[in-house]
Motif scaffolding. Structure first.
Motif, PDB file in Angstrom:
ATOM      1  N   LEU A  74       0.848  -1.190   0.000  1.00  0.00           N
ATOM      2  CA  LEU A  74       0.000   0.000   0.000  1.00  0.00           C
ATOM      3  C   LEU A  74       0.886   1.243   0.000  1.00  0.00           C
ATOM      4  CD1 LEU A  74      -3.036   0.771   0.115  1.00  0.00           C
ATOM      5  CD2 LEU A  74      -2.720   1.080   2.590  1.00  0.00           C
ATOM      6  N   HIS A  75       0.601   2.175  -0.917  1.00  0.00           N
ATOM      7  CA  HIS A  75       1.457   3.343  -1.047  1.00  0.00           C
ATOM      8  C   HIS A  75       0.656   4.512  -1.615  1.00  0.00           C
ATOM      9  CE1 HIS A  75       1.388   1.552  -5.058  1.00  0.00           C
ATOM     10  NE2 HIS A  75       1.627   2.775  -5.532  1.00  0.00           N
ATOM     11  N   ARG A  76       1.256   5.682  -1.545  1.00  0.00           N
ATOM     12  CA  ARG A  76       0.686   6.873  -2.184  1.00  0.00           C
ATOM     13  C   ARG A  76       1.829   7.758  -2.647  1.00  0.00           C
ATOM     14  NH1 ARG A  76       0.629  11.041   1.748  1.00  0.00           N
ATOM     15  NH2 ARG A  76       1.036  10.242   3.861  1.00  0.00           N
ATOM     16  N   HIS A  77       1.562   8.542  -3.691  1.00  0.00           N
ATOM     17  CA  HIS A  77       2.564   9.439  -4.254  1.00  0.00           C
ATOM     18  C   HIS A  77       2.169  10.892  -3.977  1.00  0.00           C
ATOM     19  CE1 HIS A  77       2.926   5.943  -7.202  1.00  0.00           C
ATOM     20  NE2 HIS A  77       4.064   5.966  -6.557  1.00  0.00           N
ATOM     21  N   ARG A  78       3.177  11.746  -3.889  1.00  0.00           N
ATOM     22  CA  ARG A  78       2.933  13.187  -3.772  1.00  0.00           C
ATOM     23  C   ARG A  78       3.971  13.907  -4.624  1.00  0.00           C
ATOM     24  NH1 ARG A  78       0.023  16.593  -0.681  1.00  0.00           N
ATOM     25  NH2 ARG A  78       0.795  18.726  -0.461  1.00  0.00           N
ATOM     26  N   ALA A  79       3.518  14.932  -5.342  1.00  0.00           N
ATOM     27  CA  ALA A  79       4.388  15.693  -6.232  1.00  0.00           C
ATOM     28  C   ALA A  79       4.812  17.003  -5.581  1.00  0.00           C
ATOM     29  CB  ALA A  79       3.669  15.986  -7.540  1.00  0.00           C
ATOM     30  N   HIS A  80       6.075  17.328  -5.725  1.00  0.00           N
ATOM     31  CA  HIS A  80       6.612  18.598  -5.237  1.00  0.00           C
ATOM     32  C   HIS A  80       7.183  19.329  -6.457  1.00  0.00           C
ATOM     33  CE1 HIS A  80       6.154  17.053  -1.170  1.00  0.00           C
ATOM     34  NE2 HIS A  80       6.692  15.930  -1.619  1.00  0.00           N
ATOM     35  N   GLY A  81       6.537  20.420  -6.821  1.00  0.00           N
ATOM     36  CA  GLY A  81       6.812  21.030  -8.101  1.00  0.00           C
ATOM     37  C   GLY A  81       6.024  20.263  -9.157  1.00  0.00           C
ATOM     38  N   ASP A  82       5.744  20.877 -10.288  1.00  0.00           N
ATOM     39  CA  ASP A  82       5.049  20.163 -11.366  1.00  0.00           C
ATOM     40  C   ASP A  82       5.894  18.958 -11.750  1.00  0.00           C
ATOM     41  OD1 ASP A  82       3.066  22.067 -11.305  1.00  0.00           O
ATOM     42  OD2 ASP A  82       3.884  23.221 -12.977  1.00  0.00           O
ATOM     43  N   THR A  83       5.322  17.779 -11.674  1.00  0.00           N
ATOM     44  CA  THR A  83       6.099  16.538 -11.736  1.00  0.00           C
ATOM     45  C   THR A  83       5.647  15.633 -12.870  1.00  0.00           C
ATOM     46  OG1 THR A  83       6.516  16.628  -9.357  1.00  0.00           O
ATOM     47  CG2 THR A  83       6.785  14.496 -10.417  1.00  0.00           C
ATOM     48  N   ASP A  84       6.623  15.157 -13.617  1.00  0.00           N
ATOM     49  CA  ASP A  84       6.411  14.214 -14.715  1.00  0.00           C
ATOM     50  C   ASP A  84       6.822  12.837 -14.207  1.00  0.00           C
ATOM     51  OD1 ASP A  84       6.424  12.705 -17.015  1.00  0.00           O
ATOM     52  OD2 ASP A  84       7.695  14.065 -18.168  1.00  0.00           O
ATOM     53  N   MET A  85       5.860  12.075 -13.724  1.00  0.00           N
ATOM     54  CA  MET A  85       6.148  10.774 -13.117  1.00  0.00           C
ATOM     55  C   MET A  85       6.052   9.672 -14.160  1.00  0.00           C
ATOM     56  SD  MET A  85       4.335   8.778  -9.894  1.00  0.00           S
ATOM     57  CE  MET A  85       2.987   8.008 -10.775  1.00  0.00           C
ATOM     58  N   ARG A  86       7.101   8.869 -14.262  1.00  0.00           N
ATOM     59  CA  ARG A  86       7.109   7.707 -15.142  1.00  0.00           C
ATOM     60  C   ARG A  86       7.034   6.459 -14.273  1.00  0.00           C
ATOM     61  NH1 ARG A  86       9.059   9.572 -20.111  1.00  0.00           N
ATOM     62  NH2 ARG A  86       8.855  11.849 -20.085  1.00  0.00           N
ATOM     63  N   ILE A  87       6.289   5.461 -14.738  1.00  0.00           N
ATOM     64  CA  ILE A  87       6.118   4.244 -13.964  1.00  0.00           C
ATOM     65  C   ILE A  87       6.272   3.028 -14.868  1.00  0.00           C
ATOM     66  CG2 ILE A  87       3.603   4.404 -14.243  1.00  0.00           C
ATOM     67  CD1 ILE A  87       3.361   3.037 -11.478  1.00  0.00           C
ATOM     68  N   VAL A  88       6.984   2.032 -14.372  1.00  0.00           N
ATOM     69  CA  VAL A  88       7.198   0.786 -15.106  1.00  0.00           C
ATOM     70  C   VAL A  88       6.897  -0.382 -14.175  1.00  0.00           C
ATOM     71  CG1 VAL A  88       8.941  -0.727 -16.121  1.00  0.00           C
ATOM     72  CG2 VAL A  88       8.906   1.688 -16.725  1.00  0.00           C
ATOM     73  N   PHE A  89       6.008  -1.276 -14.603  1.00  0.00           N
ATOM     74  CA  PHE A  89       5.692  -2.475 -13.831  1.00  0.00           C
ATOM     75  C   PHE A  89       6.653  -3.604 -14.214  1.00  0.00           C
ATOM     76  CE2 PHE A  89       1.688  -0.157 -13.811  1.00  0.00           C
ATOM     77  CZ  PHE A  89       1.336  -0.239 -12.475  1.00  0.00           C
ATOM     78  N   LEU A  90       7.009  -4.409 -13.229  1.00  0.00           N
ATOM     79  CA  LEU A  90       7.913  -5.529 -13.469  1.00  0.00           C
ATOM     80  C   LEU A  90       7.208  -6.852 -13.234  1.00  0.00           C
ATOM     81  CD1 LEU A  90      11.241  -4.365 -11.759  1.00  0.00           C
ATOM     82  CD2 LEU A  90      10.558  -4.129 -14.163  1.00  0.00           C
ATOM     83  N   ALA A  91       7.455  -7.794 -14.125  1.00  0.00           N
ATOM     84  CA  ALA A  91       6.952  -9.147 -13.943  1.00  0.00           C
ATOM     85  C   ALA A  91       7.642  -9.777 -12.724  1.00  0.00           C
ATOM     86  CB  ALA A  91       7.223  -9.976 -15.192  1.00  0.00           C
ATOM     87  N   PRO A  92       6.993 -10.733 -12.066  1.00  0.00           N
ATOM     88  CA  PRO A  92       7.602 -11.368 -10.882  1.00  0.00           C
ATOM     89  C   PRO A  92       9.003 -11.904 -11.130  1.00  0.00           C
ATOM     90  CG  PRO A  92       5.301 -11.977 -11.044  1.00  0.00           C
ATOM     91  CD  PRO A  92       5.621 -11.231 -12.304  1.00  0.00           C
ATOM     92  N   SER A  93       9.272 -12.405 -12.330  1.00  0.00           N
ATOM     93  CA  SER A  93      10.597 -12.965 -12.624  1.00  0.00           C
ATOM     94  C   SER A  93      11.687 -11.903 -12.547  1.00  0.00           C
ATOM     95  CB  SER A  93      10.598 -13.600 -14.022  1.00  0.00           C
ATOM     96  OG  SER A  93      10.259 -12.637 -15.016  1.00  0.00           O
ATOM     97  N   LEU A  94      11.355 -10.651 -12.841  1.00  0.00           N
ATOM     98  CA  LEU A  94      12.317  -9.553 -12.717  1.00  0.00           C
ATOM     99  C   LEU A  94      12.262  -8.943 -11.321  1.00  0.00           C
ATOM    100  CD1 LEU A  94      11.925  -7.717 -16.149  1.00  0.00           C
ATOM    101  CD2 LEU A  94      13.892  -9.045 -15.359  1.00  0.00           C
ATOM    102  N   ALA A  95      11.058  -8.837 -10.761  1.00  0.00           N
ATOM    103  CA  ALA A  95      10.903  -8.214  -9.450  1.00  0.00           C
ATOM    104  C   ALA A  95      11.671  -8.954  -8.367  1.00  0.00           C
ATOM    105  CB  ALA A  95       9.423  -8.129  -9.086  1.00  0.00           C
ATOM    106  N   ARG A  96      11.788 -10.273  -8.495  1.00  0.00           N
ATOM    107  CA  ARG A  96      12.488 -11.025  -7.449  1.00  0.00           C
ATOM    108  C   ARG A  96      13.984 -10.735  -7.424  1.00  0.00           C
ATOM    109  NH1 ARG A  96      11.190 -15.707 -10.939  1.00  0.00           N
ATOM    110  NH2 ARG A  96       9.350 -15.877  -9.615  1.00  0.00           N
ATOM    111  N   ARG A  97      14.492 -10.031  -8.439  1.00  0.00           N
ATOM    112  CA  ARG A  97      15.903  -9.658  -8.460  1.00  0.00           C
ATOM    113  C   ARG A  97      16.151  -8.337  -7.733  1.00  0.00           C
ATOM    114  NH1 ARG A  97      18.010  -9.555 -14.308  1.00  0.00           N
ATOM    115  NH2 ARG A  97      20.004  -9.561 -13.186  1.00  0.00           N
ATOM    116  N   ILE A  98      15.072  -7.710  -7.264  1.00  0.00           N
ATOM    117  CA  ILE A  98      15.161  -6.444  -6.540  1.00  0.00           C
ATOM    118  C   ILE A  98      14.684  -6.710  -5.112  1.00  0.00           C
ATOM    119  CG2 ILE A  98      14.354  -4.037  -6.483  1.00  0.00           C
ATOM    120  CD1 ILE A  98      13.919  -4.178  -9.452  1.00  0.00           C
TER     121      ILE A  98
END
Length: 272
Positions: A74-98
């Motif tokens: 569970l999370h939430r984001h907040r922007a400070h200054g006008d913000t260009d947020m990029r998001i990339v989802f990872l498959a479990p096979s890649l996520a387990r390396r982080i």
């Protein structure tokens, strides 16, 4: 957004989303409702500064940093200054390396370019930037991105949430009044604990000293002020440094560039 359990986005947010990620243009001060995703995700601020809040702590995402949030966190984001947020989802096979916890990584030049390429503006034919790549090409780019993150050390821009009430009160005071130069003993009287007890709790729970905690919280506050357009001198005094030079030294040590270069976009941030 795909694979999410969240309400509609805040007013004023412009979003382009697709199965592998998305781009959100936040107005300064914009914030998301608490949300979670069935896949872990990486976020990067191509402009502005982001904070990512979870029940495990707070991550701040300035230029040249990439934040990781695990699946179902569970999370939430907040922007400070006008913000260009990029998001990339990872498959479990890649996520387990982080790591299976929120973390902040240095964004190498290659990692930044890969992330921007996968989350750029829509193409002229209405498709997403990610759709310009075949499925195999996207998979290879995501592996490169994860490999780059694994080659960099985690950055000290994620502050764990203290569990002890006295330590939580201490962190709240430091966060709300960054210019206050009270000693640990003086603050201890306000939270009901001696300096030795607080020092032990800081070491055991957060793995840092009182000086390190206060510096981290001040740097967090400084990043927000700089994103809002404040100059170096004003930011230094507002965050408790006696003079700009000591602030510049501390900021450069943690962020890797001077406040002046960071404020003018010279920290490596690229628009795309």
């Amino acid at each position: 957004m795909p694979d999410t359990r969240q309400p509609r986005g805040s007013a004023g947010v412009t979003s382009e989303v697709w199965p592998s990620g998305g781009r959100h243009l936040w107005p300064s001060g914009g914030a998301s409702a608490p949300q979670s995703h069935s896949r872990g995700h990486l976020v990067y601020a191509a402009g502005g500064v982001l904070t990512v809040h979870t029940d495990r702590g707070t991550s701040i995402v300035p230029a040249d940093r990439i934040a990781w949030t695990p699946a179902d966190c569970l999370h939430r984001h907040r922007a400070h200054g006008d913000t260009d947020m990029r998001i990339v989802f990872l498959a479990p096979s890649l996520a387990r390396r982080i790591p299976d916890r929120p973390a902040v990584f240095l964004a190498s030049g290659l990692a930044r370019e890969v992330l921007l390429a996968l989350t750029g503006p829509p193409r002229g034919d209405g498709g997403s930037a990610a759709q310009a790549y075949s499925r195999g090409a996207r998979s290879r780019l995501l592996r490169v991105l994860v490999d780059e993150l694994r080659e960099t050390r985690e950055q000290p821009l994620h502050l764990p949430e203290p569990q002890d009430d006295r330590l939580r009160s201490l962190a709240r005071i430091l966060s709300q009044t960054p210019a206050d130069n009270s000693t640990l003993a003086e603050l201890g009287r306000a939270v009901g604990a001696g300096s030795r007890t607080l020092s032990r709790l800081l070491r055991d729970e957060l793995g840092m000293t009182f000086h390190e905690l206060r510096t981290q919280l001040r740097i967090h506050h400084a990043l927000v002020l700089l994103a809002d357009g404040h100059d170096t001198t004003r930011t230094a005094h507002a965050c408790g440094w006696a003079n700009p030079s000591s602030f510049i030294t501390a900021f450069t040590h943690i962020i890797g560039t001077t406040p002046g270069r960071y404020r003018t976009g010279g920290a490596g941030r690229r628009d795309r």
